[in-house]
Design a protein around this motif. Structure first.
Motif, PDB file in Angstrom:
ATOM      1  N   THR A   8      -4.522  -3.208  -7.084  1.00  0.00           N
ATOM      2  CA  THR A   8      -4.803  -1.822  -6.714  1.00  0.00           C
ATOM      3  C   THR A   8      -6.244  -1.700  -6.242  1.00  0.00           C
ATOM      4  OG1 THR A   8      -3.269  -1.064  -8.443  1.00  0.00           O
ATOM      5  CG2 THR A   8      -4.758   0.569  -7.506  1.00  0.00           C
ATOM      6  N   ILE A   9      -6.445  -1.016  -5.127  1.00  0.00           N
ATOM      7  CA  ILE A   9      -7.799  -0.735  -4.647  1.00  0.00           C
ATOM      8  C   ILE A   9      -8.308   0.492  -5.399  1.00  0.00           C
ATOM      9  CG2 ILE A   9      -9.225  -0.159  -2.648  1.00  0.00           C
ATOM     10  CD1 ILE A   9      -7.066  -1.490  -0.897  1.00  0.00           C
ATOM     11  N   LEU A  10      -9.286   0.283  -6.278  1.00  0.00           N
ATOM     12  CA  LEU A  10      -9.787   1.371  -7.107  1.00  0.00           C
ATOM     13  C   LEU A  10     -10.971   2.102  -6.486  1.00  0.00           C
ATOM     14  CD1 LEU A  10      -9.661  -0.196 -10.693  1.00  0.00           C
ATOM     15  CD2 LEU A  10      -7.942   1.189  -9.534  1.00  0.00           C
ATOM     16  N   ALA A  11     -11.770   1.408  -5.676  1.00  0.00           N
ATOM     17  CA  ALA A  11     -12.962   2.047  -5.116  1.00  0.00           C
ATOM     18  C   ALA A  11     -13.368   1.353  -3.834  1.00  0.00           C
ATOM     19  CB  ALA A  11     -14.114   2.018  -6.120  1.00  0.00           C
ATOM     20  N   ILE A  12     -13.839   2.141  -2.878  1.00  0.00           N
ATOM     21  CA  ILE A  12     -14.455   1.642  -1.653  1.00  0.00           C
ATOM     22  C   ILE A  12     -15.837   2.284  -1.587  1.00  0.00           C
ATOM     23  CG2 ILE A  12     -14.317   1.547   0.867  1.00  0.00           C
ATOM     24  CD1 ILE A  12     -11.256   1.876   0.543  1.00  0.00           C
ATOM     25  N   ARG A  13     -16.860   1.446  -1.544  1.00  0.00           N
ATOM     26  CA  ARG A  13     -18.232   1.942  -1.656  1.00  0.00           C
ATOM     27  C   ARG A  13     -19.014   1.694  -0.377  1.00  0.00           C
ATOM     28  NH1 ARG A  13     -21.470  -0.712  -6.455  1.00  0.00           N
ATOM     29  NH2 ARG A  13     -20.771  -2.564  -5.326  1.00  0.00           N
ATOM     30  N   GLY A  14     -19.698   2.731   0.101  1.00  0.00           N
ATOM     31  CA  GLY A  14     -20.607   2.591   1.230  1.00  0.00           C
ATOM     32  C   GLY A  14     -22.040   2.567   0.744  1.00  0.00           C
ATOM     33  N   GLU A  15     -22.851   1.701   1.336  1.00  0.00           N
ATOM     34  CA  GLU A  15     -24.272   1.617   0.980  1.00  0.00           C
ATOM     35  C   GLU A  15     -25.110   1.621   2.257  1.00  0.00           C
ATOM     36  OE1 GLU A  15     -27.686   1.753  -0.551  1.00  0.00           O
ATOM     37  OE2 GLU A  15     -26.010   1.775  -1.974  1.00  0.00           O
ATOM     38  N   PRO A  16     -25.844   2.710   2.509  1.00  0.00           N
ATOM     39  CA  PRO A  16     -25.913   3.926   1.699  1.00  0.00           C
ATOM     40  C   PRO A  16     -24.642   4.753   1.837  1.00  0.00           C
ATOM     41  CG  PRO A  16     -27.163   4.213   3.712  1.00  0.00           C
ATOM     42  CD  PRO A  16     -26.721   2.787   3.707  1.00  0.00           C
ATOM     43  N   LEU A 116     -12.206   5.832   6.112  1.00  0.00           N
ATOM     44  CA  LEU A 116     -11.891   4.479   6.545  1.00  0.00           C
ATOM     45  C   LEU A 116     -10.750   3.935   5.714  1.00  0.00           C
ATOM     46  CD1 LEU A 116     -14.483   1.923   5.194  1.00  0.00           C
ATOM     47  CD2 LEU A 116     -14.756   4.335   4.734  1.00  0.00           C
ATOM     48  N   ARG A 117      -9.969   3.059   6.342  1.00  0.00           N
ATOM     49  CA  ARG A 117      -8.784   2.486   5.709  1.00  0.00           C
ATOM     50  C   ARG A 117      -9.027   1.010   5.437  1.00  0.00           C
ATOM     51  NH1 ARG A 117      -3.267   1.678   9.092  1.00  0.00           N
ATOM     52  NH2 ARG A 117      -4.518  -0.053   9.888  1.00  0.00           N
ATOM     53  N   VAL A 118      -8.559   0.550   4.262  1.00  0.00           N
ATOM     54  CA  VAL A 118      -8.656  -0.857   3.898  1.00  0.00           C
ATOM     55  C   VAL A 118      -7.284  -1.335   3.448  1.00  0.00           C
ATOM     56  CG1 VAL A 118      -9.789  -2.579   2.457  1.00  0.00           C
ATOM     57  CG2 VAL A 118     -11.056  -0.556   3.177  1.00  0.00           C
ATOM     58  N   LEU A 119      -6.856  -2.494   3.960  1.00  0.00           N
ATOM     59  CA  LEU A 119      -5.604  -3.111   3.548  1.00  0.00           C
ATOM     60  C   LEU A 119      -5.907  -4.435   2.864  1.00  0.00           C
ATOM     61  CD1 LEU A 119      -4.936  -1.331   6.214  1.00  0.00           C
ATOM     62  CD2 LEU A 119      -2.784  -2.557   6.187  1.00  0.00           C
ATOM     63  N   GLU A 123      -1.669  -3.669  -0.098  1.00  0.00           N
ATOM     64  CA  GLU A 123      -2.100  -2.385  -0.654  1.00  0.00           C
ATOM     65  C   GLU A 123      -2.998  -1.668   0.339  1.00  0.00           C
ATOM     66  OE1 GLU A 123      -1.248  -0.958  -3.722  1.00  0.00           O
ATOM     67  OE2 GLU A 123       0.245  -2.568  -3.636  1.00  0.00           O
ATOM     68  N   VAL A 124      -2.887  -0.332   0.375  1.00  0.00           N
ATOM     69  CA  VAL A 124      -3.691   0.491   1.271  1.00  0.00           C
ATOM     70  C   VAL A 124      -4.621   1.365   0.452  1.00  0.00           C
ATOM     71  CG1 VAL A 124      -3.657   2.218   3.109  1.00  0.00           C
ATOM     72  CG2 VAL A 124      -1.816   0.536   2.951  1.00  0.00           C
ATOM     73  N   GLY A 125      -5.887   1.398   0.851  1.00  0.00           N
ATOM     74  CA  GLY A 125      -6.857   2.264   0.198  1.00  0.00           C
ATOM     75  C   GLY A 125      -7.685   2.998   1.232  1.00  0.00           C
ATOM     76  N   PHE A 126      -8.244   4.148   0.842  1.00  0.00           N
ATOM     77  CA  PHE A 126      -9.061   4.934   1.756  1.00  0.00           C
ATOM     78  C   PHE A 126     -10.411   5.230   1.125  1.00  0.00           C
ATOM     79  CE2 PHE A 126      -4.716   5.805   3.061  1.00  0.00           C
ATOM     80  CZ  PHE A 126      -4.805   5.660   4.446  1.00  0.00           C
ATOM     81  N   GLY A 127     -11.459   5.074   1.916  1.00  0.00           N
ATOM     82  CA  GLY A 127     -12.795   5.431   1.502  1.00  0.00           C
ATOM     83  C   GLY A 127     -13.313   6.554   2.383  1.00  0.00           C
ATOM     84  N   PHE A 128     -14.398   7.199   1.938  1.00  0.00           N
ATOM     85  CA  PHE A 128     -14.941   8.337   2.677  1.00  0.00           C
ATOM     86  C   PHE A 128     -16.459   8.221   2.722  1.00  0.00           C
ATOM     87  CE2 PHE A 128     -10.866   9.493   0.981  1.00  0.00           C
ATOM     88  CZ  PHE A 128     -10.249  10.161   2.032  1.00  0.00           C
ATOM     89  N   GLU A 129     -16.979   7.946   3.914  1.00  0.00           N
ATOM     90  CA  GLU A 129     -18.427   7.861   4.095  1.00  0.00           C
ATOM     91  C   GLU A 129     -18.956   9.227   4.514  1.00  0.00           C
ATOM     92  OE1 GLU A 129     -22.240   5.777   4.500  1.00  0.00           O
ATOM     93  OE2 GLU A 129     -20.386   5.548   3.338  1.00  0.00           O
TER      94      GLU A 129
END
Length: 267
Positions: A8-16, A116-119, A123-129
């Motif tokens: 499971t994709i639990l987190a997608i992190r952008g830096e910054p 943004l989408r990550v596969l 599994e598919v996950g979404f992050g938000f920058e």
């Protein structure tokens, strides 16, 4: 919700976690599995190309689930550097280009986000920058004041969490997530009703996940009026011997993310 029974994709992190259109951010992710976190795993990264319609209930447009609705970033690496699309504030913010388009509403913190989408392994996950688009249309004096006062968001820091290397079967352990004082930042938000800038303090929310056992609560945290620098949660170990992995994700309301992984042997 807190049980990790499959990858499971639990987190997608952008830096910054907040940039202007065209600026580059570094993205990484936390992928949890029943046997521990996936440290290096092939991933596909894409930016969502269109905003969701007003009739859609999801957090992203349904088109972002399909390849025709995304802009490719990279395929293969488990972390990437990517420049935010130059039109992010036009598509996902208040600066529409077409007459038929309605400007997007900011979230409760006054922010706009490039999804943004990550596969990963099916599994598919979404992050938000978070994208710096400025406040919605407002008096020039408010825009000038906002520009002077607003500081781009920074990712919070999650301090090490104490967990015994071994735990008795069925035992209850209190886990404490802590963060430094500067993790909860202050930021101005344009209030549409009063037409003035109002200062807010970030709330901090912690999501808890484990491969076995149960938590007292799936999520804990502090709201913007609470100044405590920690949140507690109880975890009850399973009644059968096994290695248990625990995943802790800390988020602020402006898209900032931090996470840690823990492990204990239930005997």
């Amino acid at each position: 919700d807190s049980l990790v029974a499959e990858p499971t994709i639990l987190a997608i992190r952008g830096e910054p976690p907040e940039v202007s259109p065209g600026e580059t951010a570094h993205f990484d992710l936390l992928v949890a599995t029943p046997s521990g976190p996936l440290v290096t795993t092939p991933a596909r990264w894409d930016f969502c190309a269109s905003a969701k319609r007003l009739t859609e209930n999801g957090s992203v447009s349904a088109s972002c689930f399909q390849d025709r609705g995304v802009v490719p970033i990279a395929t293969g690496p488990s972390a990437v550097d990517a420049a935010i699309p130059a039109n992010a504030c036009n598509v996902f913010g208040p600066r529409t280009l077409a007459q038929d388009d309605r400007p997007r509403d900011p979230d409760i913190t006054g922010g706009y986000y490039q999804p943004l989408r990550v596969l990963v392994e099916g599994e598919v996950g979404f992050g938000f920058e978070r994208v710096r688009c400025g406040p919605p249309l407002s008096p020039a004096r408010v825009v000038d004041d906002f520009t002077k006062r607003y500081q781009p968001n920074r990712n919070p820091t999650l301090e090490p969490i104490a967990l015994p290397p071994s735990t008795a079967r069925g035992a209850r352990v209190v886990l404490r997530a802590t963060w430094p004082a500067d993790a909860a930042e202050t930021f101005p938000v344009y209030d549409l009703a009063s037409k003035v800038l109002v200062d807010h303090r970030e709330s901090l929310r912690v999501s808890w996940f484990a491969t076995a056992g149960t938590f007292d609560a799936d999520r804990t945290g502090r709201d913007e009026t609470e100044t405590e620098l920690f949140t507690d949660n109880g975890w009850t170990a399973p009644t059968t011997p096994q290695t248990v992995h625990i995943y802790v994700v800390l988020r602020d309301p402006r898209g900032g993310t931090a996470f840690r992984t823990l492990r204990t042997t239930v005997e």
